[in-house]
Scaffold this active site. Structure first.
Site, short mmCIF file in Angstrom:
data_model
loop_
_atom_site.label_atom_id
_atom_site.label_comp_id
_atom_site.label_asym_id
_atom_site.label_seq_id
_atom_site.Cartn_x
_atom_site.Cartn_y
_atom_site.Cartn_z
N LEU A 108 39.91 33.57 -7.22
CA LEU A 108 39.55 33.10 -5.88
C LEU A 108 38.82 31.78 -5.88
CD1 LEU A 108 38.29 36.51 -4.58
CD2 LEU A 108 40.35 35.34 -3.87
N VAL A 156 40.57 31.31 -14.56
CA VAL A 156 39.77 31.38 -15.79
C VAL A 156 39.43 32.82 -16.16
CG1 VAL A 156 37.74 30.47 -16.95
CG2 VAL A 156 38.85 29.14 -15.16
N GLU A 171 39.63 28.60 -5.71
CA GLU A 171 39.99 27.43 -4.91
C GLU A 171 40.47 27.73 -3.50
OE1 GLU A 171 42.07 24.46 -7.88
OE2 GLU A 171 42.86 26.47 -8.13
N ASN A 199 5.24 6.99 -1.60
CA ASN A 199 6.26 6.32 -2.41
C ASN A 199 7.69 6.65 -1.96
OD1 ASN A 199 6.69 4.48 -4.56
ND2 ASN A 199 7.39 6.15 -5.87
N LEU A 247 -3.55 -1.14 7.72
CA LEU A 247 -3.39 -0.34 8.94
C LEU A 247 -4.26 0.91 8.77
CD1 LEU A 247 -2.04 0.56 11.58
CD2 LEU A 247 -0.11 1.38 10.24
N PHE A 278 33.86 21.64 -10.40
CA PHE A 278 34.85 21.51 -9.31
C PHE A 278 36.05 20.64 -9.67
CE2 PHE A 278 30.53 21.72 -7.39
CZ PHE A 278 30.59 23.06 -7.02
N VAL A 321 0.87 -1.17 0.00
CA VAL A 321 0.00 0.00 0.00
C VAL A 321 0.91 1.23 0.00
CG1 VAL A 321 -1.79 1.25 1.25
CG2 VAL A 321 -1.76 -1.25 1.26
#
Length: 1339
Positions: free
Chosen positions: A1269, A1092, A1271, A268, A411, A808, A264
């Site tokens: 900036l 970059v 990393e 889900n 139930l 990343f 039943v």
């Protein structure tokens, strides 16, 4: 019963009628593929990330109310939506009509970076506002608890949502009765409001107001449908599965009698993941639809009866209501349930899952069942035979047939009795993350004294997470009845329960000793809680608790978040329209928030498109004996299966990769997750089905090498070894006062970009041309490897990237291999092929950050000066080289962090093991190498009896200095950041406050730590730093710009447009950028390494200057003209309006023979101070406050730069604390999704976050003197690691435990708890190593 019923529901106000529904279809693929609403994203498929959040609205004809709730579309079967209205991100606003205030604010407050999680965030927030137009801050934090974001670190998202709250900007924690806004910032002096610094990145005044009357109305047709009582059971069926939706209790019982084995299903959330991830299949599913009797809430004389279909979220509201109305002694149980309902899953799952489903599923780690079991709850059952009541007891939880539901029973409801006077109930749980994470151990405990004499009359204790089912310690409780509630009783109880609730060493889920410790730690907490209440009720008879123990009772408190930001205002001498230095919103921000931003998998289906899925190895090291494809090929829709025999063997020698890797293995596999074959079929469902039918026979090979230690033992390394030496180490060791040796182990990290690996390859049909649309950081590599596999020249292969949903470092090497195989399939069949990895496949196949082992030997003086340091770095490279050697090199070059070690030697090895290859991940070796150095410094400080920050200061670089590879460095700004961080964080004051707190609290400890940062930026060679751009001016005065950088959330396109705007002095609105493609800018470098924007910006600037030079005569003739005039005049005089720009790269070199060179262009400096509080009994920790000071040069866009700093900081905090990968002893990865692998969620961010950017001081030859900036901030996350270390040290010191304290990363609740040794860790049974096979091994 109607068979083949029509399914009717609404989506965004439009009616949807489906005639032939496949019951297996979930709402997410239906929205994306059938309705082409691609704003709702696929993130994990298991309800764990929130990327697919939609709002579902249902009308209740009895209460006449409409309920709006958030739901995970990936788990919602469309058959369950009959009569419901679904609202997706497209339905609340778009740029074509009008945008919704939620969408506007999340974008303008910079709450989007890659934008992939944004539609889910928007829908969670929108649903909250539909129910509470002026939410409180705690409602807001709750509402976002089920949504993950990997880019932003959540602060800007919270800021955006806060603008809807009643009180904005205040932390709502009136400490000492004073609001934080009245007393400066929490006792800090007010920032001087000069013209130099700014504190806001957005202006709230311009935002659209929220107008609840403007929302989509609930479709009246659905109301009339719901009011009609004449509905019949609906049945939807396909060849595979039948879905039965009864609408009355009678029909439900008939269906269950006819199909007793059918589950039943309500939300889900249990059956769904079982079918998806465990391969369990149900031919029939019964899903009751709005049956009144299942939704009852009755208040009886002796308790509360709650219908089985009531959702957990509604249950929470019901209990909150009851606890407000009834006297406290009656609501003990309800308070305990409420506590767990607050952290159970996220709001989406809580709104979908039902109470009955939760109980009947009987998951071993269920949070509610242990409480319901100790609370004497009963279950009301019904079948055609009649009613029955059974107790929710241990027999029921163990599924004993005599105590369970009969197959045909349903139930109906649950009775939860009131508590009585002298009865106490408590709930406990500990998970890897405070919210939205399954408990490692949870517990419900109840004691009843009958009267005030303190003699135990009833005792009931249940645990979850420590066995195959919820376990009740019945015998122990029985033996304790009749005893007084005192220390002797507690000691006896601990022993008895450890004996009864026994856990084998090889128990699934691992963490066995931690679980045993939690069993008794929770019991002790319960003992203290009850003792305290007894004392309050009868102060004469009960001794008061030692005041030091009281802290064990409070949960780690959560205050509301607040943050401050401080950055330089743009230069006053700038032109008014010059955007450099202003917090410009991300170019795609609004499109992210409306779901209009197109990612790879959002591209429309191409005619005759096929889907490709991979079959991967299930063994870590084995010979492939045979591959049987016959059954898979016979399935409908399967077009072809590629194996290694079809594909040319390819040596991937592109750029930095020199390893020969077979694209598809044919004879041997060297890790689980290695690609063996590729199944191509008409649809994703068919391809997946066929992939499961491919039969592979293996023969295991020896030795199996998984850990670094095993690799060292077997001398399994990739060549060459790297070494860096400075000064004379051996001589220096003879001169020092003390020498120590130590080691630290650091676990890996999964990238967890929100958008999984995605590609679509379209053959053009002539001249062997092929288009590759792919989510990658390195289009040139995709182009090269694809051309090589197809055996065509590179000019026939075009690779296009519009945007990437987070990367990343994880979308470089593996992406190339996946794309090459997909392109081969497309080329072979002359049809477009799409390949989108599921989250579990992605995590398994792609590898992540390298686990590290660092060994150090330090020689130092008694004042903390380190004169000699000898180190060894080992990383776990996995089965193939990938970028592992480069990671070792970068780790060696950056290992000294902010310190000058006059004599230093370090050697590094990449270990070859049978794990999927590890690869680049933000920070690239530095987060590991830096941690090893900081751990060494912390240990030196402990040996010298000095505070760690003293030892850090004394060893720090002086202003003009030299690095170990003999590069000049000016560390003035490093010292500046360190001093400023000391000041803004009120370090000395708070250090004293922490010590005072620790002396007064035995079971809670605070820790404070401060860490400096020197992050060198550079890519190792000049060639790797070249960049190019192309700028066109059209005759209407508009500009099109393209460059070689990839937009993956960091905002590089936004910065490029700012550059063009400054250089050409034109408004941002006249400049457009379409995406990155090998067609416009060839031979690009990968996008990564924090450079970059820097490199591409210089190329764009070069192109603009070339154009200006050409056009100068024209502009000087008509200085007041517009760009339209100038462009037309230039055209008339035959002057080219298009230019390429080029930047050849910064000077960069390193000679590994001599260990000397100039590998880096500049250094990013910073410092972070973090404060945490830990619970010594459970291992939980709370991040209280973090202050970060960064030297970023002249920021091009402070909003984007601060976003990078805090996003990286939170990702680093995850790396060092909660993100833990688990592998089986056979090398199989367990943690394959957000349900097992925990990245930081909103509950993890520091309650206070203060970020300030150092005022710029020097001009440099970077782009407008800015700094990259991307990393550097990751490493600052280790300030949290060392703050926890500090707290644990305080606990150990108080307990008289000897040093030195060695803690490995990540510092999970398990490691924290086990390091705070006490009588409970001593009393648990320990298993002899070798006497059992552990569930997981430390990698």
């Amino acid at each position: 019963m109607e068979r083949g019923a029509e399914l009717l529901f609404y989506v965004n106000g439009r009616k949807v009628i489906e005639k032939n529904v496949d019951p297996e279809t979930m709402l997410l693929p239906y929205l994306r593929k059938k309705l082409r609403l691609t704003g709702t994203k696929y993130g994990c498929g298991g309800g764990g990330c929130g990327a697919c959040t939609v709002m579902i609205s249902r009308y209740n004809p009895i209460t006449k109310k409409i309920r709006h709730y958030p739901a995970n579309a990936c788990l919602t079967p469309i058959c369950s939506l009959y009569g419901a209205a679904v609202t997706t991100v497209e339905g609340i606003g778009s740029t074509k009509t009008r945008i919704h205030p939620v969408q506007e604010r999340i974008a303008k407050c910079h709450g989007t970076q890659c934008g992939f999680c944004t539609p889910g965030m928007v829908m969670s927030m929108y649903t909250l506002l539909r129910n509470h137009p002026e939410p409180t801050l705690s409602q807001l934090n709750d509402a976002l608890g089920g949504n993950l974001c990997r880019c932003t670190g959540y602060r800007p998202i919270i800021d955006a949502c806060k603008t809807f709250c009643k009180t904005s900007g205040c932390c709502q924690s009136k400490e000492n009765g004073v609001c934080c806004l009245d007393q400066g910032i929490n006792g800090l002096p007010e920032f001087e409001e000069g013209n130099e610094t700014s504190l806001k990145l957005f202006s709230e005044e311009e935002f659209l107001p929220l107008d609840p009357t403007q929302e989509l109305i609930f479709p009246p047709e659905l109301m009339t449908m719901a009011e009609k009582k004449t509905q019949k059971t609906r049945i939807f069926g396909s060849d595979q599965m039948t879905w039965i939706s009864p609408v009355t209790l009678k029909e439900l019982l008939e269906a269950k009698a006819k199909y007793p084995q059918a589950p039943v299903v309500m939300g889900n959330t249990s059956v769904g993941p079982d079918m998806k991830f465990k391969g369990i299949f149900y031919p029939v599913i019964i899903s009751p639809d709005r049956i009144e009797e299942l939704s009852v809430v009755n208040y009886t004389d002796n308790g509360l009866t709650v219908g089985a279909a009531v959702s957990l979220a509604e249950m929470k509201d019901i209990l909150a209501n009851v606890t407000r109305k009834l006297p406290e002694e009656k609501t003990q149980m309800y308070h305990a349930l409420l506590k767990h309902l607050g952290t159970l899953a996220g709001p989406q799952i809580r709104n979908m899952a039902s109470l009955g489903g939760h109980i009947v599923s009987r998951h071993p780690d269920s949070d509610l069942n242990p409480l319901l079991a100790v609370g004497n709850c009963t279950l009301n059952l019904l079948s055609k035979e009649g009613k029955r009541q059974i107790p929710l007891n241990e027999q029921f939880l163990r599924k004993c047939p005599s105590a369970d539901l009969k197959p045909e029973e349903i139930l109906i409801s649950v009775n939860i009795p009131y508590s009585r006077k002298w009865e106490f109930v408590s709930a406990f749980r500990q998970a890897q993350r405070q919210q939205n994470a399954l408990a490692i151990v949870n517990s419900g405990m109840r004691v009843c004294f009958g009267k005030g004499d303190g003699i135990v009359r009833e005792l009931s204790i249940a645990y979850g997470g420590v066995g195959p089912t919820t376990i009740l310690a019945k015998n122990s409780c029985q033996k304790l009845i009749g005893r007084p509630w005192n220390e002797e009783m507690l000691d006896a109880a601990c022993r008895l329960i450890l004996d009864e609730v026994s856990l084998p060493g090889s128990a699934p889920g691992g963490k066995v000793e931690f679980k045993r410790t939690l069993i008794v730690s929770f019991l002790f907490k319960f003992y203290l809680e009850v003792s305290q209440i007894l004392k309050e009720m009868d102060p004469v008879h009960y001794p008061s608790l030692a005041s030091k123990y009281e802290s064990a009772l409070e949960d780690l408190r959560s205050r509301h978040y607040w943050s401050t930001l401080k950055y330089q205002n743009a230069d006053l001498k700038q032109l008014s329209q010059d955007p450099i230095g202003h917090p410009i919103m991300h170019l795609s921000g609004i499109k992210h928030a409306t779901g209009e931003a197109v990612y790879c998998d959002d591209m429309p289906v191409v005619d005759r498109e096929l889907f490709l899925t991979f079959v991967t190895s299930s063994r870590a090291r084995a010979k492939i004996v045979s591959i049987d494809l016959s059954e898979a090929l016979s399935l409908p829709g399967v077009v072809d299966i590629l194996t290694g025999e079809h594909l040319p063997g390819i040596t991937t020698t592109f750029g930095f990769l020199t390893d020969t890797e077979q694209l598809l293995s044919t004879d041997e596999v060297s890790c689980v997750g290695q690609l063996i074959c590729a199944v191509i079929a008409d649809s994703e469902v068919q391809a997946k089905r066929a992939a499961q039918r491919v039969k592979i026979v293996y023969r295991d090979l020896e030795p199996l090498i998984l850990t670094i230690e095993e690799a060292i033992q077997n001398k399994s390394f990739f060549k060459p070894e790297r070494k860096l030496e400075y000064g004379n180490v051996d001589e220096a060791f003879k001169m020092v006062d003390q020498i120590l040796e130590g080691e630290i182990h650091m676990g890996g990290q999964e990238h967890f970009y929100m958008e999984t690996q995605s590609m679509l390859v379209v053959p053009k049909g002539e001249d062997q041309e092929i288009d590759v649309y792919v989510s990658t950081q390195f289009p040139k590599y995709i182009q090269d490897i694809t051309a090589s596999v197809l055996n065509v020249s590179a000019n026939k292969v075009m690779c296009h990237v519009k945007r990437v949903g987070g990367a990343f470092g994880g979308k470089v090497t593996k992406t190339g291999i996946l794309a090459a195989i997909t392109a081969f399939a497309a080329n072979k069949h002359g049809r477009p092929v799409r390949c989108i990895l599921e989250r579990g496949e992605d995590i398994l196949i792609t590898g992540g950050r390298h686990p590290y082992l660092g060994k150090y030997k330090a020689g130092f003086m008694n004042d903390g000066r380190i004169l000699a340091l000898d180190m060894e770095h080992y990383n776990n490279a996995g089965a193939f080289l990938d970028e592992s050697l480069f990671v070792i090199e970068m780790g060696l070059l950056k290992l000294e962090n902010a310190y000058k070690f006059p004599n230093l030697r370090c050697r590094g090895w990449a270990c070859r093991t049978n794990l999927p290859s590890n690869t680049a991940l933000r920070g690239f070796g530095f987060p590991q190498a830096g941690l090893i150095t900081e751990a060494c410094i912390t240990e030196v400080a402990a040996k010298c009896g000095l505070p760690p920050e003293k030892v850090r200061t004394i060893n720090m670089f002086k202003e003009i200095d030299q690095t170990p590879y003999k590069q000049e460095i000016n560390a003035k700004n490093l010292i500046q950041c360190w001093k400023e961080c000391m000041a803004t964080s009120s370090y000395t004051l708070r250090k004293a406050a922490v010590e005072k707190f620790n002396s007064e609290n035995y079971w809670k400890k605070k820790g404070l730590a401060m860490v400096p940062l020197k992050f060198p930026v550079g890519v190792g060679s000049v060639a790797a730093g070249q960049a190019a751009a192309l700028v066109h001016i059209y005759l209407d005065g508009s500009v099109l710009v393209t460059h070689g950088g990839i937009e993956m959330g960091q905002g590089v396109h936004t910065k490029m447009i700012q550059v063009v705007s400054r250089e050409l002095k034109m408004p941002l609105s006249s400049i457009h950028l379409r995406g990155t493609s090998t067609e416009t800018v060839p031979n690009t470098n990968p996008s990564g390494g924090s450079v970059v924007a820097d490199l591409n910006g210089l190329a764009v600037k070069d192109a603009c200057q070339t154009l200006l030079k050409r056009l100068e005569p024209i502009i000087s003739k008509n200085p007041r003209g517009t760009w339209k005039d100038w462009a037309q005049a230039a055209f008339n005089e035959s002057i080219s309006l298009s230019a390429t720009g080029y930047f050849r790269g910064y000077e960069s070199n390193i000679n590994w023979e001599t260990g000397e060179g100039h590998p880096f262009e500049y250094f990013v400096y910073g410092a972070a101070c973090s404060e945490v509080e830990i619970d010594c009994l459970t291992g939980a920790h709370k991040n209280i406050r973090t202050d970060i000071v960064m030297d970023v040069g002249y920021s091009i866009n402070p909003a984007l730069d601060i976003g990078q700093i805090e996003g990286a900081f939170i990702q680093g905090m995850g790396l060092y604390t909660i993100e833990e990968l688990n592998y089986s002893p056979q090398g199989v990865l367990y943690t394959r999704g957000p349900n097992q692998y925990k990245i930081p969620a909103i509950c993890d961010i520091p309650m206070e976050l203060h970020i300030s950017l150092l005022p710029p001081s020097e001009n440099s030859n970077t782009l407008y003197s800015s700094k990259g900036l991307g990393e550097s901030g990751i490493f600052l996350g280790c300030s949290v690691f060392f703050a926890i270390h500090d707290a644990i040290s305080a606990a150990r010191q108080e307990r008289g435990l000897p040093g030195p304290l060695r803690l490995n990363s990540p510092l999970t609740p398990e490691k924290i708890r086990m390091a705070c040794e006490d009588k409970f860790t001593k009393m648990i049974p320990r298993d002899e190593p070798g006497s059992y096979v552990p569930w997981s091994i430390p990698i």
